[in-house]
Design a protein around this motif. Sequence first.
Motif, short mmCIF file in Angstrom:
data_model
loop_
_atom_site.label_atom_id
_atom_site.label_comp_id
_atom_site.label_asym_id
_atom_site.label_seq_id
_atom_site.Cartn_x
_atom_site.Cartn_y
_atom_site.Cartn_z
N ARG A 1 -16.40 -21.33 -3.39
CA ARG A 1 -16.11 -22.73 -3.04
C ARG A 1 -15.02 -22.80 -1.98
O ARG A 1 -15.10 -23.57 -1.02
CB ARG A 1 -15.68 -23.51 -4.28
CG ARG A 1 -16.81 -23.84 -5.24
CD ARG A 1 -16.38 -24.91 -6.24
NE ARG A 1 -15.21 -24.50 -7.00
CZ ARG A 1 -15.27 -23.82 -8.15
NH1 ARG A 1 -16.45 -23.45 -8.63
NH2 ARG A 1 -14.15 -23.48 -8.79
N GLU A 2 -13.99 -22.00 -2.14
CA GLU A 2 -12.88 -22.02 -1.19
C GLU A 2 -13.32 -21.60 0.22
O GLU A 2 -12.78 -22.08 1.22
CB GLU A 2 -11.76 -21.10 -1.68
CG GLU A 2 -11.04 -21.64 -2.93
CD GLU A 2 -10.04 -20.64 -3.49
OE1 GLU A 2 -10.07 -19.46 -3.05
OE2 GLU A 2 -9.24 -21.03 -4.36
N GLU B 1 -17.06 -17.81 -8.30
CA GLU B 1 -17.47 -19.17 -7.92
C GLU B 1 -16.33 -19.91 -7.25
O GLU B 1 -16.54 -20.68 -6.30
CB GLU B 1 -17.95 -19.92 -9.17
CG GLU B 1 -19.28 -19.38 -9.70
CD GLU B 1 -19.70 -20.07 -10.99
OE1 GLU B 1 -18.87 -20.77 -11.60
OE2 GLU B 1 -20.88 -19.89 -11.39
N LYS B 2 -15.09 -19.69 -7.72
CA LYS B 2 -13.92 -20.32 -7.09
C LYS B 2 -13.75 -19.81 -5.65
O LYS B 2 -13.52 -20.60 -4.72
CB LYS B 2 -12.68 -20.04 -7.92
CG LYS B 2 -11.39 -20.67 -7.38
CD LYS B 2 -10.24 -20.41 -8.34
CE LYS B 2 -8.95 -21.08 -7.86
NZ LYS B 2 -8.43 -20.44 -6.63
N ALA B 3 -13.90 -18.52 -5.45
CA ALA B 3 -13.77 -17.95 -4.11
C ALA B 3 -14.86 -18.47 -3.19
O ALA B 3 -14.61 -18.77 -2.01
CB ALA B 3 -13.82 -16.42 -4.19
N ARG C 1 -11.95 -11.91 -1.61
CA ARG C 1 -11.07 -12.96 -2.15
C ARG C 1 -11.05 -12.94 -3.67
O ARG C 1 -10.01 -13.17 -4.29
CB ARG C 1 -11.51 -14.33 -1.65
CG ARG C 1 -10.68 -15.46 -2.26
CD ARG C 1 -10.84 -16.76 -1.51
NE ARG C 1 -10.24 -16.69 -0.20
CZ ARG C 1 -9.70 -17.72 0.45
NH1 ARG C 1 -9.67 -18.91 -0.13
NH2 ARG C 1 -9.19 -17.59 1.64
N ALA C 2 -12.21 -12.66 -4.30
CA ALA C 2 -12.28 -12.66 -5.76
C ALA C 2 -11.81 -11.35 -6.37
O ALA C 2 -11.61 -11.28 -7.60
CB ALA C 2 -13.71 -12.95 -6.21
N SER D 1 -16.41 -22.03 1.31
CA SER D 1 -17.62 -22.81 1.66
C SER D 1 -18.82 -21.88 1.84
O SER D 1 -19.62 -22.03 2.77
CB SER D 1 -17.37 -23.62 2.94
OG SER D 1 -16.31 -24.52 2.76
N ARG E 1 -17.17 -14.50 -13.37
CA ARG E 1 -18.01 -15.53 -12.76
C ARG E 1 -17.15 -16.68 -12.22
O ARG E 1 -17.37 -17.18 -11.12
CB ARG E 1 -19.01 -16.07 -13.78
CG ARG E 1 -19.98 -17.12 -13.20
CD ARG E 1 -20.94 -17.61 -14.28
NE ARG E 1 -21.68 -16.51 -14.86
CZ ARG E 1 -22.76 -15.96 -14.30
NH1 ARG E 1 -23.19 -16.42 -13.13
NH2 ARG E 1 -23.38 -14.96 -14.88
N GLY E 2 -16.15 -17.08 -13.00
CA GLY E 2 -15.28 -18.16 -12.56
C GLY E 2 -14.53 -17.81 -11.28
O GLY E 2 -14.39 -18.64 -10.38
N ARG E 3 -14.02 -16.53 -11.20
CA ARG E 3 -13.30 -16.11 -10.01
C ARG E 3 -14.20 -16.10 -8.78
O ARG E 3 -13.82 -16.55 -7.69
CB ARG E 3 -12.70 -14.71 -10.20
CG ARG E 3 -11.58 -14.63 -11.19
CD ARG E 3 -10.59 -13.53 -10.86
NE ARG E 3 -11.21 -12.27 -10.47
CZ ARG E 3 -11.59 -11.29 -11.30
NH1 ARG E 3 -11.40 -11.46 -12.60
NH2 ARG E 3 -12.11 -10.18 -10.85
N LYS F 1 -15.24 -14.84 -17.15
CA LYS F 1 -14.00 -14.83 -16.37
C LYS F 1 -14.25 -14.41 -14.93
O LYS F 1 -13.77 -15.04 -13.98
CB LYS F 1 -12.99 -13.88 -17.03
CG LYS F 1 -11.64 -13.85 -16.33
CD LYS F 1 -10.68 -12.94 -17.07
CE LYS F 1 -9.32 -12.89 -16.35
NZ LYS F 1 -8.36 -11.99 -17.06
#
Length: 365
Positions: free
Chosen positions: A54-55, A50-52, A23-24, A57, A46-48, A44
Amino acid sequence: MSAASDGPAGHDGEATMADVAQRAGVSVSTVSRTLRGLSSVSPKTRGRVEKAARELSFAVSRSASSLVTGKTRRVAVLTPHLDSWFLGAALSGVSAVLREADLDLLVYSVPDLAERTAFFDRLPARRNADALLVVSFDLTTEERARLDELGMPVIFVSQHAPGRPSVYIDDAEGARRGMRHLLNLGHRRIAFLQSSDDTGFSWSSQARLTGYRQALEEAGLPYDEELVHYPVVRRRRGIGEAVGHLLSLRHPPTAVFAESDEVAIEVISVLRAARIDVPGRMSVLGFDDHQLAEWLDLTTVAQPVVDIGRAAAELARSIIEDPDADPARHRVFPTRVIPRGSTAPAAAPTEGARREAGAARPHDI
């Protein structure tokens, strides 16, 4: 929407590290480095990741992480029991720091000698934690040798262990401060109650009796064994019997110094039940600054218990991160006397008490 229905997932329907990587748009190794907090990952990326995560779970299991890093991300605590204010306050400080560091807390309670023996026989903390905090009680030479076999840092809390990391107060100096407070109020017959129990544990706070004796010597006063008692703290009757003995002496004390606030609070309860005015006829001094001490107007020798717990956890964290650092590092916290309404100037002694104490000339404290 579940992770399983929103993209590829593991056989059990839960997202995997590979799912997060897909996903990332990064490799699995990049996801691993990101979720372990390594600095080699750009902000940048790391943000992708961590967002993936979270999405989907997704959460990294401690066991899976430990296989990669060799770390469990857990700190263990060895303590005699969990039903005292001091231990609860210290653990609250420990847990606060560990939460901030994303470390888990594992507690081993050994409330009697049988469970204590079993712990050191089995060493259940082995491979279950990255560091061990030993809180409040003394260890034998054999027990310390066994802990060395754990292959992890061992930090001693509320006690000084020479050559080992320690966080503590100077119990003897704290007791001297408390005694000077009573001596400066004119008290010369001062009892000391050293708490004990029926578990066979030896407590680091025993050094407070040493400070009591040192303060008497500084003041030129004799040490009187009749004024020192060891009530069993878990039995109210034990403290009542100790107070009863003190009140039955030919020349009873004018002040009681209790090794802990919990004992001091019980002493005040016993004295007031016997219609003994506190502090008019008997001053009472505690040690610790228990959360009830201010409410009950108890004079005490305060120690920063929560801060001691926090410092112990911070020391554990720093040793885990830098195992080659000085193994004997330690931190000593100060104590201070907080005067409240349970102590007052000593009442004028009787003629008999004056004659008996005649050999002890007044000293400047």
